[in-house]
Write a protein that holds these residues in place. Structure first.
Motif, PDB file in Angstrom:
ATOM      1  N   LEU A 139     -17.625  -8.621   2.657  1.00  0.00           N
ATOM      2  CA  LEU A 139     -17.256  -7.929   3.899  1.00  0.00           C
ATOM      3  C   LEU A 139     -15.760  -8.062   4.161  1.00  0.00           C
ATOM      4  O   LEU A 139     -15.124  -7.115   4.636  1.00  0.00           O
ATOM      5  CB  LEU A 139     -18.050  -8.509   5.062  1.00  0.00           C
ATOM      6  CG  LEU A 139     -17.743  -7.933   6.457  1.00  0.00           C
ATOM      7  CD1 LEU A 139     -18.167  -6.458   6.521  1.00  0.00           C
ATOM      8  CD2 LEU A 139     -18.461  -8.734   7.537  1.00  0.00           C
ATOM      9  N   ASN A 176     -16.554   0.913   1.205  1.00  0.00           N
ATOM     10  CA  ASN A 176     -16.749  -0.495   0.866  1.00  0.00           C
ATOM     11  C   ASN A 176     -17.326  -1.291   2.022  1.00  0.00           C
ATOM     12  O   ASN A 176     -18.022  -2.286   1.810  1.00  0.00           O
ATOM     13  CB  ASN A 176     -15.420  -1.111   0.428  1.00  0.00           C
ATOM     14  CG  ASN A 176     -15.078  -0.790  -0.998  1.00  0.00           C
ATOM     15  OD1 ASN A 176     -15.494  -1.461  -1.924  1.00  0.00           O
ATOM     16  ND2 ASN A 176     -14.312   0.285  -1.194  1.00  0.00           N
ATOM     17  N   LEU A 177     -17.057  -0.839   3.241  1.00  0.00           N
ATOM     18  CA  LEU A 177     -17.531  -1.551   4.421  1.00  0.00           C
ATOM     19  C   LEU A 177     -18.947  -1.137   4.816  1.00  0.00           C
ATOM     20  O   LEU A 177     -19.758  -1.976   5.235  1.00  0.00           O
ATOM     21  CB  LEU A 177     -16.575  -1.302   5.590  1.00  0.00           C
ATOM     22  CG  LEU A 177     -16.821  -2.102   6.873  1.00  0.00           C
ATOM     23  CD1 LEU A 177     -16.660  -3.590   6.609  1.00  0.00           C
ATOM     24  CD2 LEU A 177     -15.864  -1.648   7.962  1.00  0.00           C
ATOM     25  N   GLY A 213     -13.968  -5.399   2.330  1.00  0.00           N
ATOM     26  CA  GLY A 213     -14.109  -4.100   2.982  1.00  0.00           C
ATOM     27  C   GLY A 213     -13.277  -3.989   4.244  1.00  0.00           C
ATOM     28  O   GLY A 213     -12.606  -2.979   4.482  1.00  0.00           O
ATOM     29  N   LEU A 214     -13.293  -5.021   5.082  1.00  0.00           N
ATOM     30  CA  LEU A 214     -12.513  -5.001   6.317  1.00  0.00           C
ATOM     31  C   LEU A 214     -11.019  -4.934   6.026  1.00  0.00           C
ATOM     32  O   LEU A 214     -10.268  -4.252   6.724  1.00  0.00           O
ATOM     33  CB  LEU A 214     -12.828  -6.244   7.147  1.00  0.00           C
ATOM     34  CG  LEU A 214     -14.171  -6.278   7.872  1.00  0.00           C
ATOM     35  CD1 LEU A 214     -14.404  -7.639   8.499  1.00  0.00           C
ATOM     36  CD2 LEU A 214     -14.233  -5.183   8.941  1.00  0.00           C
ATOM     37  N   SER A 220     -12.134   3.262   1.836  1.00  0.00           N
ATOM     38  CA  SER A 220     -12.191   1.964   2.514  1.00  0.00           C
ATOM     39  C   SER A 220     -13.491   1.798   3.285  1.00  0.00           C
ATOM     40  O   SER A 220     -14.152   0.752   3.211  1.00  0.00           O
ATOM     41  CB  SER A 220     -10.998   1.820   3.473  1.00  0.00           C
ATOM     42  OG  SER A 220      -9.777   1.984   2.796  1.00  0.00           O
TER      43      SER A 220
END
Length: 405
Positions: free
Chosen positions: A260, A157-158, A263-264, A154
């Motif tokens: 974003l 991705n952020l 990702g968040l 995770s």
């Protein structure tokens, strides 16, 4: 092998040792997540560098996904009888090596082979890491421990993907893969220092695991939930670059903000998934699937209304994390004696979901229904996944009744 072979919570300083071990395992997830998704961000640079078109260069993404699907059963079966710490070191060492090969690839053909080889350890690493993480803690904290491994994915991705993309755009795409190799080597060092020795399950063999796994009805039903029910995320994610300007009416400069949001959503959803697993893995899958259908419909409703689409995308990804973590737990639970294969096959299912969602999204777009229709594709896939969960529950009830009879 018993649970006490793995746990460090019974020794002095146990919480500190466990935290560092989980961090080491999560670093592997960060390295893999960064490597897997950054290729999409530097695809134009790769195309220019090896003198092919962008669509042709896109096949290197597919080569990696095929490597994941092929590598999960092959390496998991091979690994069933081997010590797990050694496997983690070997998988991440190979990951570093094949990223270096990708960076040095002189031609398109060599790069395709390198990306396929790099995908091979992906699912096997997550499977073994999840088993080790679950064994480091008490039974009621297994879901949280497995979520911590996936948390690295995770955060990738952020943070990892944007940084690696920037690196590739400014220093060349080869620097991206060299950086990925560095992350893999850092994981090797952390695992070597902080993860305890973990023997294989007593009496385990690749042949017995394969026989047990592939003859298990619940395994196939659970994998169908992952391969189909999780496809909606990828149906939308694959085309977000067109949905934002063409449907939401925002500028192309707004697209990174929606990336974003993905990702968040993963970062927020992953720890929630771990807590839900403590409550009930199966009920969490049902709740996540029902909510997945509803949020995909919400995306369809919000898509033409500008920034109202952002929270809908965030919710889709958060709920996807709930499904991913609890599918991992479910496969580990229903796999029986085939725990090594069961823990890894979730990632093969997710890569099938990636391909299926993107393909079906392209089909409805090509049919003239527009980019907004991908959300309805996602809702339909989540609904089919829910149907397979229902079948799984009925099968479990019949098996229980037969056992009592």
């Amino acid at each position: 092998m018993t649970q006490t072979d793995l746990r460090t919570h019974d020794v002095p300083g146990r919480s500190v040792h466990t935290a560092w071990a989980l961090l080491a395992l999560a670093m592997g997830g960060f390295a893999i997540g960064t490597t897997e998704f950054v290729t999409m961000g530097v695809l134009p640079q790769i195309a220019d560098g090896i003198d092919v078109s962008v669509p042709t260069a896109g096949h290197v993404v597919s080569a990696y996904a095929v490597g994941v699907v092929v590598g999960v059963p092959l390496l998991s079966i091979f690994a069933a009888h081997l010590p797990r710490k050694g496997l983690l070191l070997g998988f991440m060492g190979a990951y570093a090596l094949f990223n270096v090969l990708s960076a040095l690839a002189p031609s398109y053909g060599v790069l395709m082979v390198a990306r396929f080889l790099d995908g091979l350890p992906h699912g096997a690493y997550f499977g073994i890491a999840s088993l080790v993480a679950a064994g480091l803690v008490s039974p009621e904290r297994r879901g949280r421990a497995v979520a911590s491994v996936m948390f690295g994915l995770s955060v990738a991705n952020l943070v990892g993907v944007p940084v690696a993309t920037w690196l590739g755009q400014n220093l060349g795409w080869r620097a991206t893969y060299l950086a990925a190799a560095g992350l893999a080597l850092l994981t090797v060092a952390l695992v070597a220092v902080f993860v305890p020795r973990v023997p294989a399950r007593e009496g385990a063999s690749g042949r017995s695991e394969a026989r047990s796994f592939f003859s298990n009805t619940q395994v196939w039903l659970t994998m169908a939930v992952g391969a189909i029910g999780s496809g909606g995320l990828f149906a939308v994610y694959s085309y977000i670059g067109k949905i934002v300007p063409d449907v939401a009416g925002l500028s192309e400069q707004a697209v990174p903000m929606f990336v974003l949001a993905f990702g968040l959503g993963m970062v927020v959803g992953t720890p929630i998934a771990g807590e839900l697993a403590r409550w009930s893995v199966f009920k969490s899958l049902v709740v996540g699937s029902v909510a997945g259908v509803l949020t995909m419909v919400l995306v369809w409703i919000a898509a033409p209304h500008g920034w109202w689409l952002w929270p809908a995308i965030f919710l889709v990804t958060a709920l996807s994390s709930v499904l991913t973590i609890n599918l991992q737990m479910r496969l580990m639970d229903v796999a029986g004696d085939a725990v090594t294969l069961g823990a890894a096959m979730n990632h093969a299912a997710l890569n099938i979901a990636n391909a299926l969602g993107a393909w079906l999204g392209g089909v409805v777009i090509a049919a003239g229904y527009g980019y907004r229709s991908t959300a309805l594709v996602g809702a339909l896939l989540a609904l089919v996944g829910l149907v397979f969960l229902g079948i799984s529950a009925l099968v479990a009830l019949r098996q229980r009744s037969a056992s009592r009879g």
